[in-house]
Design a protein around this motif. Structure first.
Motif, PDB file in Angstrom:
ATOM      1  N   UNK A   7       0.762  -1.292  -0.113  1.00  0.00           N
ATOM      2  CA  UNK A   7       0.044  -0.170  -0.046  1.00  0.00           C
ATOM      3  C   UNK A   7       0.743   1.414   0.032  1.00  0.00           C
ATOM      4  N   UNK A   8       0.807   2.114  -0.728  1.00  0.00           N
ATOM      5  CA  UNK A   8       1.565   3.398  -1.081  1.00  0.00           C
ATOM      6  C   UNK A   8       1.579   4.236   0.386  1.00  0.00           C
ATOM      7  N   UNK A   9       0.732   4.179   1.123  1.00  0.00           N
ATOM      8  CA  UNK A   9       0.306   4.844   2.393  1.00  0.00           C
ATOM      9  C   UNK A   9       1.345   4.260   3.354  1.00  0.00           C
ATOM     10  N   UNK A  10       1.597   2.978   3.208  1.00  0.00           N
ATOM     11  CA  UNK A  10       2.573   2.272   4.191  1.00  0.00           C
ATOM     12  C   UNK A  10       3.898   2.461   3.794  1.00  0.00           C
ATOM     13  N   UNK A  11       4.133   2.777   2.383  1.00  0.00           N
ATOM     14  CA  UNK A  11       5.289   2.993   1.997  1.00  0.00           C
ATOM     15  C   UNK A  11       5.829   4.395   2.374  1.00  0.00           C
ATOM     16  N   UNK A  12       4.819   5.340   2.480  1.00  0.00           N
ATOM     17  CA  UNK A  12       5.139   6.677   2.765  1.00  0.00           C
ATOM     18  C   UNK A  12       5.643   6.708   4.049  1.00  0.00           C
ATOM     19  N   UNK A  13       4.638   5.948   5.170  1.00  0.00           N
ATOM     20  CA  UNK A  13       4.880   5.952   6.530  1.00  0.00           C
ATOM     21  C   UNK A  13       6.298   5.464   6.721  1.00  0.00           C
ATOM     22  N   UNK A  14       6.943   4.397   5.997  1.00  0.00           N
ATOM     23  CA  UNK A  14       7.977   3.621   6.394  1.00  0.00           C
ATOM     24  C   UNK A  14       9.171   4.642   5.699  1.00  0.00           C
ATOM     25  N   UNK A  15       8.878   5.603   4.704  1.00  0.00           N
ATOM     26  CA  UNK A  15       9.914   6.479   4.478  1.00  0.00           C
ATOM     27  C   UNK A  15       9.939   7.827   5.487  1.00  0.00           C
ATOM     28  N   UNK A  16       8.637   8.135   6.243  1.00  0.00           N
ATOM     29  CA  UNK A  16       8.644   8.947   7.275  1.00  0.00           C
ATOM     30  C   UNK A  16       9.691   8.520   8.379  1.00  0.00           C
ATOM     31  N   UNK A  17       9.259   7.105   8.566  1.00  0.00           N
ATOM     32  CA  UNK A  17      10.095   6.600   9.554  1.00  0.00           C
ATOM     33  C   UNK A  17      11.448   6.463   9.682  1.00  0.00           C
ATOM     34  N   UNK A 188      17.049  -5.382  13.435  1.00  0.00           N
ATOM     35  CA  UNK A 188      16.111  -6.470  13.816  1.00  0.00           C
ATOM     36  C   UNK A 188      14.744  -6.198  13.895  1.00  0.00           C
ATOM     37  N   UNK A 189      14.336  -5.183  14.420  1.00  0.00           N
ATOM     38  CA  UNK A 189      12.877  -4.673  14.474  1.00  0.00           C
ATOM     39  C   UNK A 189      12.484  -4.693  13.086  1.00  0.00           C
ATOM     40  N   UNK A 190      13.041  -3.922  12.220  1.00  0.00           N
ATOM     41  CA  UNK A 190      12.615  -3.445  11.087  1.00  0.00           C
ATOM     42  C   UNK A 190      12.709  -4.709   9.793  1.00  0.00           C
ATOM     43  N   UNK A 191      13.058  -5.953  10.382  1.00  0.00           N
ATOM     44  CA  UNK A 191      13.174  -6.824   9.342  1.00  0.00           C
ATOM     45  C   UNK A 191      11.930  -7.786   9.440  1.00  0.00           C
ATOM     46  N   UNK A 192      11.727  -8.934   8.564  1.00  0.00           N
ATOM     47  CA  UNK A 192      10.546  -9.602   8.717  1.00  0.00           C
ATOM     48  C   UNK A 192      10.391 -10.438   9.879  1.00  0.00           C
ATOM     49  N   UNK A 193      11.653 -10.486  10.339  1.00  0.00           N
ATOM     50  CA  UNK A 193      11.563 -11.383  11.862  1.00  0.00           C
ATOM     51  C   UNK A 193      10.863 -10.380  12.870  1.00  0.00           C
ATOM     52  N   UNK A 194      11.272  -9.089  12.873  1.00  0.00           N
ATOM     53  CA  UNK A 194      10.524  -8.095  13.613  1.00  0.00           C
ATOM     54  C   UNK A 194       9.151  -7.865  13.494  1.00  0.00           C
ATOM     55  N   UNK A 195       8.836  -8.109  12.162  1.00  0.00           N
ATOM     56  CA  UNK A 195       7.330  -7.992  11.914  1.00  0.00           C
ATOM     57  C   UNK A 195       6.566  -8.982  12.463  1.00  0.00           C
ATOM     58  N   UNK A 196       6.906 -10.088  12.629  1.00  0.00           N
ATOM     59  CA  UNK A 196       6.487 -11.214  13.110  1.00  0.00           C
ATOM     60  C   UNK A 196       6.314 -11.124  14.742  1.00  0.00           C
ATOM     61  N   UNK A 315       7.020  12.781  22.680  1.00  0.00           N
ATOM     62  CA  UNK A 315       7.686  13.752  21.813  1.00  0.00           C
ATOM     63  C   UNK A 315       7.208  13.106  20.463  1.00  0.00           C
ATOM     64  N   UNK A 316       7.326  11.818  20.261  1.00  0.00           N
ATOM     65  CA  UNK A 316       6.909  11.434  18.975  1.00  0.00           C
ATOM     66  C   UNK A 316       5.525  11.762  18.724  1.00  0.00           C
ATOM     67  N   UNK A 317       4.614  11.822  19.615  1.00  0.00           N
ATOM     68  CA  UNK A 317       3.215  12.146  19.512  1.00  0.00           C
ATOM     69  C   UNK A 317       2.917  13.460  18.994  1.00  0.00           C
ATOM     70  N   UNK A 318       3.547  14.261  19.875  1.00  0.00           N
ATOM     71  CA  UNK A 318       3.688  15.851  19.554  1.00  0.00           C
ATOM     72  C   UNK A 318       3.991  16.384  18.215  1.00  0.00           C
ATOM     73  N   UNK A 319       5.429  15.255  17.826  1.00  0.00           N
ATOM     74  CA  UNK A 319       6.055  15.724  16.289  1.00  0.00           C
ATOM     75  C   UNK A 319       5.152  14.934  15.402  1.00  0.00           C
ATOM     76  N   UNK A 320       4.453  13.840  15.842  1.00  0.00           N
ATOM     77  CA  UNK A 320       3.555  13.085  14.870  1.00  0.00           C
ATOM     78  C   UNK A 320       4.692  12.171  13.977  1.00  0.00           C
ATOM     79  N   UNK A 321       5.803  11.978  14.644  1.00  0.00           N
ATOM     80  CA  UNK A 321       6.419  11.094  13.865  1.00  0.00           C
ATOM     81  C   UNK A 321       6.600   9.857  14.731  1.00  0.00           C
ATOM     82  N   UNK A 322       7.696   8.752  14.116  1.00  0.00           N
ATOM     83  CA  UNK A 322       7.819   7.676  14.752  1.00  0.00           C
ATOM     84  C   UNK A 322       9.016   7.540  15.406  1.00  0.00           C
TER      85      UNK A 322
END
Lengths: 323, 405, 295
Positions: A7-17, A188-196, A315-322
């Motif tokens: 999903x392009x939205x997911x891609x965008x969020x990942x880029x932001x992250x 590790x967190x951002x790998x497939x393993x991390x997703x599981x 802080x993350x919530x305030x800045x709306x980032x991850x």
């Protein structure tokens, strides 16, 4: 291999992250590069070691949802092994650190194998009980030196070339190792393993129904967490040239929970901030002795009731980032 | 990165040297740090009392008259070696403390000893007991005042064996101090014809001694040697009363008992206990006068020998610094302290040996019965005095690497 | 004096008796934890601190109000129980909807606060508390000297444990409690005030801990850290017994106390850790605990 449609939205969020991570990492690296010239290097090394400890703990609680109340077990015993090999056997620092980390990994496998059998609260109680048992063992076993601990641990020469007795050299080594480990965790967190892992935290039953052997994933995450906590402990033993009962006591387990909670459970940078705050507080209030316990307790209560996201979380919530 | 560090370091060094020389033109500033247990089982034998004693020493020294300024800080080491060394390191690296004072709990003292040695400052030991501090771990930067385990064992242990306490069972605190005390007392007991029937180790700060006491009872030893201190000793004696230890014909030997412990136990429980101290507040006019001044800040309490030690060694240290006109080289100051004979109203005349051991007489006391005590604090009667030379372990027997013969 | 397996009988029976006494405290404390967990699904980390408060309360009552041990046995659980109710109303009730983890951390934090405050005012040395007049002295049983007070501890704990078990498993109120644990919504539909029951249950569990504290005051040193090391052993006891049944908690407590006592005789170095070792074995063979219901 089948093309993955995302999903392009997911891609965008990942880029932001990724962007926010890069910014955060730059800030972190920048701070630790400059700080030793302004602040006391030994204090900063303490922050770094505990930050790694908190990162390791955060991996387990933030991303897998497992509360370990006995993480001092890995931190402390790695510290003992590292100190012992460096002092009694005269091993060079890199060997000592590796030994400590390996010891923590082994302990992680054993403890994890036992604790993973149960869920939630029981898991926490089992980790606490196991840690306490190993504390009592540390009290008695000759290797640890009991109440005296292992003192006057030589820092040695790294790879035979760098004299770690120099605080600045030691600091550089610690900073590099900790930041490298931190990057590893992020990977590790951002790998497939991390997703599981994240899926297990959200809804374990559903993950099981999708065909994943969740027990295995949990155990691997647990051992990873224990190993990294061990790395932190091994480093700490060389920085302070001392391994003592404090490192295996339940208050140390409580400390790491505090650091992670304060920084922000499940955030990437939270552990660093949390570790800095707690270490600074403990050092600054050292002359008030027991009030430190009370203040830590108050922070726990306040965080749970009002400040659950922690500093970085808010802080993350305030800045709306991850973050 | 390395060149950068070197340039920065060089600049910093130059600046410090500049400031250093500038500082010497004015008053010499000396910073002292009292590091002890402020909140746990040893807080009564040192704690705030030691801080007061140090302040009194500074006041009596009169820094202004010597062209000096003396500052005092204090911290709680929580009986933990890592907390103690952390504080010591920070005091030396950041706060420019010149001397650390007191440090009870031998495991902490041994750890701090190494830090002091590494940074070439001064360690004025009073609270810690391990005789290793003037033995294998002796240091040119440290002075061990007040007492040590060898002296206690020799005094208390020997006198008890000679008066019929020939079979022993040890209740030992499982750390450096306890082991040292047990080792030294065992040697004395055996050397004087006694027997050691067994022993058991207990963790520091034990709440419940019942199972250990049971084992002591089962051993049938005449004497149960308490190789521990502070709250542990008090608990063991109190619970011993509950289990009828003395009723059963056994006696406790308090190998390290302070006046505060006796007061915590009360004369009814503690009467007849034999112990060794190197200072008693009611010994002579000098000690009484000093105690009165000390009590102004610590009403209702009595100073243990460790507190007196803090006063005496701080005073002597300041005199040495005044003579040298500098506090920066720890080794030099300690060498001067060994050079100058000591004299104070609390310990009388004495001197510091090559291994860092301060020599003064040791007193064997017996705790008075309640009827014998005429006023608050009147708890001891003197049984014997050991002259300074005999009270402490001979110089050659210590195994101190600095002593070459 | 005869010998069993090379150990003099005096030592064996003596340690067994001491083990039974320790077991009484384990049973009382794990009972309190089981009751609270059963109702609130919260592990009350503060239990150890509340046990300590019970002991201190008894000491303070004697010191400042001259109230003796016997009155303290009744007053102290009520006072500390009320304190527990306050905690529940102020803090715990907000956590019902959240992950278990937060309840754990909150009660842990509360335990730190309570222990820290008491430490600041009273130091670590411990306060004196005499064995009550009526229970002083002891009896020479031939194989050991048994202090009267310790015999009383065993007897009274048994009574309290059995009474609690009876109240929960056999009375009407107990059945409401158990029903509310299983299905609070349905029970509320019957008109029973579930939140109030929850609050009172927490208070009761805390009161049990405080009662154990009063009983401990004359024999164990009344100090701020008396609860923290004990509570971790109690957790292990609870894991072994399983949270499923009240009787399970009681039986496991007593039995483990005895096992610990026996270990002190035959293998003293392991005496601290034997309970944890048993926990590991039980976890391997019966993950739900000896009396627990598998999740």
């Amino acid at each position: 291999m089948m093309e993955r449609v995302v999903d392009p939205l997911v891609l965008q969020k990942r880029r932001e992250a990724s962007v926010s991570f890069a910014v955060g990492l730059a800030a972190l690296a920048g701070f630790f590069a400059v700080a030793p010239f302004i602040m006391y290097p030994v204090f900063l090394m303490q922050v770094l070691c505990f930050a790694l400890f908190a990162c390791a703990f955060n991996l387990l609680i933030g991303y897998v949802g497992l509360v370990s109340f006995g993480h001092a077990l890995y931190f402390g015993w790695a510290s003992y092994f590292s100190a012992y090999t460096a002092k009694a056997w005269g091993w060079p620092p890199e060997a000592a650190i590796l030994t400590g980390t390996a010891a923590a990994a082994v302990l992680g496998v054993i403890a994890g194998g036992l604790a993973i059998r149960r869920q939630g609260i029981y898991f926490a109680m089992i980790t606490l009980a196991l840690a306490q048992m190993m504390y009592l063992v540390a009290l008695r076993v000759k290797m640890t030196g009991g109440e005296d601990g292992i003192q006057a641990v030589p820092r040695g020469w790294l790879f035979g070339r760098f004299d770690l007795a120099n605080d600045m050299t030691m600091y550089a080594v610690v900073a590099v190792v900790v930041l490298a480990a931190f990057l590893l965790i992020y990977r590790i967190i951002n790998s497939p393993f991390g997703e599981v892992l994240k899926a297990i935290r959200e809804n374990e039953l559903r993950t099981v129904s999708l065909g994943y052997k969740t027990e295995r994933y949990k155990l691997v995450a647990f051992v990873l967490s224990a190993t990294l906590a061990g790395l932190a402990g091994s480093l700490k033993a060389l920085v302070f040239q001392l391994a003592s009962l404090t490192d295996v006591h339940w208050t140390m387990s409580g400390d790491v929970v505090l650091m992670t909670l304060l920084g922000g459970l499940g955030t990437v940078f939270g552990p660093f901030v949390g570790a800095f705050c707690v270490v600074a507080m403990q050092n600054y209030l050292a002359q008030f002795g027991q009030w430190v316990l009370v203040i830590q307790g108050v922070i726990f209560v306040v965080c749970v009731l009002l400040f659950r996201r922690g500093i970085i979380g808010e802080l993350a919530r305030y800045l709306r980032v991850k973050l | 990165m390395k060149l950068q560090m070197r340039i920065t370091g060089g600049l910093a060094f130059a600046l410090a040297a500049l400031l250093g020389t500038a500082a010497q033109a004015e008053d010499i500033t000396v910073k002292l740090g009292v590091l002890n247990d402020m909140s746990s089982l040893y807080s009564d034998i040192g704690g705030q009392g030691s801080v007061v004693a140090a302040k009194m020493a500074i006041a009596d020294f009169n820094p202004a008259a010597h062209g000096m300024k003396v500052e005092l800080v204090n911290a709680d080491h929580l009986n933990k070696p890592d907390v103690g060394t952390n504080i010591a390191r920070q005091w030396f690296d950041v706060d420019h403390v010149d001397a650390i004072i007191d440090v009870p709990t031998s495991s902490v003292a041994l750890a701090v000893n190494e830090v002091v040695r590494e940074k070439n400052r001064v360690f004025l030991i009073s609270g810690a007991a391990s005789s290793d501090l003037t033995g294998p771990k002796c240091s040119p930067n440290s002075v061990h005042w007040t007492y040590d385990t060898w002296m206690l064992a020799n005094s208390t242990g020997k006198s008890i064996v000679k008066t019929g306490g020939t079979t022993w069972f040890f209740l030992t605190s499982d750390y450096a101090f306890g082991h040292a005390l047990e080792r030294d007392t065992k040697a004395v007991v055996l050397a004087n014809g006694g027997q050691v029937l067994g022993g058991v180790l207990h963790p520091l700060n034990t709440q419940d001694f019942s199972s250990f006491l049971l084992q002591a009872q089962a051993s049938k030893a005449k004497i149960i040697g308490l190789a521990n201190a502070g709250g542990d000793t008090i608990n063991a004696i109190k619970q011993g009363a509950e289990f009828g230890i003395t009723v059963g014909g056994q006696n406790f030997a308090g190998l390290l008992v302070f006046i505060n412990d006796v007061q915590a136990l009360g004369l009814k429980t503690a009467q007849g206990l034999i112990l060794t101290e190197t200072f008693y507040w009611d010994m002579n006019d000098g000690t009484r006068a000093w105690t009165k001044r000390w009590q102004a800040e610590r009403p209702g309490k009595f100073p243990a020998m460790t507190v007196a030690g803090v006063y005496a060694e701080t005073l002597h240290y300041l005199k040495a610094v005044a003579a040298l006109k500098s506090a920066t080289d720890g080794k030099a100051v300690v060498a001067k302290m060994k050079d100058m004979p000591t004299d104070d109203p609390l310990f009388g005349k004495g001197y510091i040996r090559a291994d860092g051991r301060k020599i003064h007489p040791a007193y064997l006391f017996e705790v008075k019965k309640p009827e014998e005590s005429k006023y608050d604090g009147d708890v001891y009667k003197l049984r014997a005095t050991a002259a300074a030379e005999e009270a402490f372990r001979p110089l050659k027997d210590g195994g101190c690497p600095m002593v070459t013969n | 004096m005869f010998e069993i397996f090379g150990i003099p009988s005096q030592a064996l029976f003596g340690q067994l008796l001491l083990g039974l006494i320790n077991g009484s405290f384990y049973a009382l404390l794990s009972l309190g934890l089981a009751v609270i967990f059963g109702m609130l699904n919260i592990i009350n980390f503060t239990h150890g601190a509340q046990y300590m408060m019970g002991a201190f309360c008894a000491y303070l009552l004697l010191q400042y109000l001259g109230i003796n041990y016997w009155a303290a046995l009744i007053i102290v659980p009520i006072v500390v129980g009320i304190f527990g109710i306050v905690i529940e109303r102020l803090f715990l009730q907000h956590l019902h909807k959240l992950d278990h983890l937060y309840g754990l951390i909150l009660t842990f934090g509360l335990a730190l606060i309570i222990e820290g405050v008491f430490r600041n005012y009273y130091g670590s040395s411990g306060q004196p508390y005499q064995v009550p007049e009526a229970l002083r002295g002891g009896r020479n049983l031939g194989f050991m000297f048994l202090p009267n007070y310790r015999a009383w501890v065993i007897a009274f704990s048994l009574v309290v444990c059995l009474a609690t078990w009876y109240a929960i498993e056999r009375t009407r109120l107990g059945s409401y409690l158990r029903a509310a644990t299983e299905n609070p919504t349905l029970v509320r539909a019957f008109g029973i005030n579930v939140p109030r029951m929850v609050t009172l249950t927490y208070g009761f569990g805390v009161a049990l801990a405080a009662l154990a504290g009063v009983m401990a005051a004359p024999i164990y040193n009344v100090s701020p850290q008396m609860g923290s090391d004990l509570i971790i052993v109690v957790f292990a006891v609870v894991v072994i017994g399983g949270m499923g049944s009240i009787m399970g908690a009681i039986v496991t407590g007593f039995v483990l106390g005895i096992v610990e006592g026996l270990t002190k005789v035959f293998f003293p170095e392991a005496s601290n850790t034997v309970i944890f070792g048993i926990m590991i074995i039980v976890l391997l063979l019966r993950p739900a605990g000896l009396f627990g219901r598998p999740a």
